[in-house]
Design a protein around this motif. Structure first.
Motif, PDB file in Angstrom:
ATOM      1  N   LEU A 175      -0.086   1.514   9.358  1.00  0.00           N
ATOM      2  CA  LEU A 175      -0.908   0.394   8.344  1.00  0.00           C
ATOM      3  C   LEU A 175      -2.388   1.740   8.700  1.00  0.00           C
ATOM      4  O   LEU A 175      -2.949   2.098   7.357  1.00  0.00           O
ATOM      5  N   ASP A 176      -2.929   1.700   9.702  1.00  0.00           N
ATOM      6  CA  ASP A 176      -3.301   2.773   9.625  1.00  0.00           C
ATOM      7  C   ASP A 176      -3.326   4.698   9.568  1.00  0.00           C
ATOM      8  O   ASP A 176      -3.877   5.000   9.243  1.00  0.00           O
ATOM      9  N   HIS A 177      -1.970   4.520  10.068  1.00  0.00           N
ATOM     10  CA  HIS A 177      -1.944   6.051   9.670  1.00  0.00           C
ATOM     11  C   HIS A 177      -1.669   5.807   8.279  1.00  0.00           C
ATOM     12  O   HIS A 177      -2.007   6.555   7.224  1.00  0.00           O
ATOM     13  N   LEU A 178      -1.480   5.357   7.562  1.00  0.00           N
ATOM     14  CA  LEU A 178      -0.597   5.583   6.034  1.00  0.00           C
ATOM     15  C   LEU A 178      -1.988   5.314   5.073  1.00  0.00           C
ATOM     16  O   LEU A 178      -2.136   6.220   3.824  1.00  0.00           O
ATOM     17  N   THR A 179      -3.221   4.959   5.693  1.00  0.00           N
ATOM     18  CA  THR A 179      -4.995   4.731   4.963  1.00  0.00           C
ATOM     19  C   THR A 179      -5.523   6.144   5.847  1.00  0.00           C
ATOM     20  O   THR A 179      -7.001   6.178   5.342  1.00  0.00           O
ATOM     21  N   VAL A 219     -12.926   3.819   1.191  1.00  0.00           N
ATOM     22  CA  VAL A 219     -13.127   2.525   1.413  1.00  0.00           C
ATOM     23  C   VAL A 219     -11.869   1.928   2.029  1.00  0.00           C
ATOM     24  O   VAL A 219     -10.792   2.662   2.029  1.00  0.00           O
ATOM     25  N   ALA A 220     -12.216   1.171   3.389  1.00  0.00           N
ATOM     26  CA  ALA A 220     -11.283   0.641   3.846  1.00  0.00           C
ATOM     27  C   ALA A 220     -10.877  -0.939   3.710  1.00  0.00           C
ATOM     28  O   ALA A 220     -11.779  -0.717   2.312  1.00  0.00           O
ATOM     29  N   PHE A 221      -9.788  -1.592   4.515  1.00  0.00           N
ATOM     30  CA  PHE A 221      -9.447  -2.774   4.208  1.00  0.00           C
ATOM     31  C   PHE A 221      -9.554  -3.299   5.675  1.00  0.00           C
ATOM     32  O   PHE A 221      -9.261  -2.749   6.855  1.00  0.00           O
ATOM     33  N   ALA A 222      -9.982  -4.745   5.087  1.00  0.00           N
ATOM     34  CA  ALA A 222      -9.695  -5.490   6.548  1.00  0.00           C
ATOM     35  C   ALA A 222      -9.004  -6.281   6.199  1.00  0.00           C
ATOM     36  O   ALA A 222      -9.272  -7.490   5.681  1.00  0.00           O
TER      37      ALA A 222
END
Length: 486
Positions: free
Chosen positions: A123-127, A100-103
């Motif tokens: 955030l892109d790295h950590l997710t 699942v992604a997060f906007a």
């Protein structure tokens, strides 16, 4: 296949970007725990179990203080106040999920490009590449005051500011580090190749950046880009930058018109019009039977707060409706914004069965409290799926941003009742397209920006390749090394 997002917000006792039940009246609702990390990790696990694309966080700086000239109505109802920063919750949610992604909403009006670019790269790295940015501009005087400004920036200028903001962050995300700049070789001791990392020199009207990006390229480089503006300026901005559009539309016909116009605008920008995905907000109330759904709806009505709904409407429009008696038809003849409000009423009437009733503040407040300016279908999963299918077929939307009445009950109904029906109809996948992949891979089929997206023109082209200045139309090169300048 369609994409599905759950819409959530981080105020104390409400669930979505529209006002619903007063949750502190409902013992089965967990929204009073939105200041605890378990609330967010539980929501993330539920979304992943339902194969939901993303969790969408609407956000704003300051609560609405137009109604009655203060924030009291919002505070009493615990609506859109006590508002945590959603960016800080995402890492915990990503840690308990794989898909699942997060906007997350962030405003270009008061942020700084360098700081925001670093935040989203982090955030892109950590997710693992599962993040998106909902790009907004800030329009309330209270937000301006909170940021140390006396007045708001005029509407159209806010989008000029946002457009320049985007140039600056594209340069940091796409131009500063070459794709092969990351070495991390323990044998040679080489970390990053300095010859493939360049300083960004952005010199614009509103922003200045003179720095290399602090963060090495993340899985998506640029996060998936959401946008929600439907004004002339907002639509032009979305046609240029958005990969996904969050629609605030009353009904199918309005959505169809908006989608058609924005796809045409994207084509005029030499983009594939189908590469922009449209997500109208919808707030279904679902039961195993019609009777159960109606009982849930009635419970929502019994707990709704029409005054808080009016306070939200006043915040959206800047019109103080506090002087109007709750149960008397509104006389708008002396109001300068009368035509705009009448247009809202007509649009609402087109989507409900009570168009012959007079509009009173209570009726408007209840409308805002029970779906707001969005559709609120009530019925079995099959009946709600019929509504979804109508929107897909008639409005050409690509998925839905699903709001809730109560948490986690409403979203459990979506996952356990609605999702199986949508899967059976072939309207939703049974698994993510790229399990463990990035958000953009699951949404658009690739990790990084499409070649026809404006931001892709900022991609690294080599240390000596000249770059066209996006504002001045000039080519910039400094000391034999490309300096990306605006």
């Amino acid at each position: 296949m369609l994409s599905w997002c759950l819409t959530t917000i981080t105020y104390a006792t409400r669930q979505t970007n529209v006002l619903h039940d007063t949750c502190n009246r409902r013992p089965d609702d967990t929204s009073t725990t939105k200041d605890k990390i378990k609330y967010y990790t539980d929501l993330a696990r539920l979304a992943e179990r339902g194969k939901i694309s993303a969790i969408f966080f609407a956000d704003w700086f300051v609560g609405f203080d137009v109604y009655g000239g203060d924030l009291n109505a919002m505070l009493r109802s615990a609506h859109q106040v006590a508002h945590l920063d959603p960016l800080l919750a995402v890492s915990a949610m990503a840690a308990v999920t794989d898909n699942v992604a997060f906007a997350v909403t962030q405003s270009t009006t008061y942020a700084r490009p360098y700081v925001l670019a670093r935040q989203f790269s982090t955030l892109d790295h950590l997710t693992g590449g599962r993040c998106a940015w909902n790009i907004v501009t800030s329009y309330t005087k209270s937000s301006a005051n909170a940021m140390g400004e006396e007045n708001i920036i005029p509407h159209d200028e806010r989008y000029v500011v946002a457009d320049e903001f985007m140039d600056a962050v594209y340069k940091l995300w796409e131009s500063s580090w070459a794709p092969d700049s990351v070495i991390l070789d323990k044998t040679t001791g080489m970390g990053f190749d300095p010859d493939k990392i360049q300083r960004i020199e952005h010199k614009g009207k509103y922003f200045g950046v003179s720095a290399r990006s602090q963060v090495h390229p993340s899985p998506q480089r640029t996060p998936v880009l959401f946008q929600a503006g439907t004004s002339k300026s907002g639509s032009a901005f979305a046609a240029k930058h958005a990969e996904a559009v969050f629609l605030n539309t009353f009904n199918v016909s309005q959505a169809a018109k908006t989608v058609s116009e924005m796809r045409a605008a994207a084509a005029a920008n030499d983009r594939d019009p189908q590469s922009i995905k449209f997500f109208p907000c919808i707030m279904p109330i679902i039961g195993r039977t019609k009777e159960e759904a109606q009982a849930k709806y009635q419970r929502a009505v019994d707990n709704a707060d029409p005054v808080a709904g009016l306070a939200q409407f006043s915040g959206y429009t800047g019109i103080d409706l506090a002087p109007y008696p709750l149960d008397e038809p509104m006389d708008l003849s002396g109001m300068s914004q009368a035509m705009a409000i009448q247009a809202v009423f007509k649009a609402l009437e087109a989507s409900e069965k009570e168009g012959d009733k007079p509009w009173t503040p209570r009726r408007l407040g209840m409308q805002m409290a029970l779906g707001g300016l969005h559709p609120c279908p009530v019925g079995t999963a099959e009946e709600v799926a019929d509504v979804f299918q109508q929107w897909v077929e008639e409005a050409d939307v690509d998925g839905f941003n699903i709001g809730s009445v109560t948490n986690p009950g409403s979203w459990e109904d979506v996952v356990d009742l609605l999702v199986p029906v949508l899967q059976e109809r072939g309207m939703m996948w049974k698994d993510y397209a790229v399990p463990g992949g990035t958000f953009r891979e699951n949404l658009l089929g690739q990790k990084e920006l499409r070649d026809d997206h404006y931001g892709s023109s900022f991609k690294w082209k080599g240390p000596n390749a000249p770059v066209v200045d996006k504002v001045n139309g000039e080519k910039q090169k400094v000391n034999g090394v490309q300096e990306v300048t605006c």
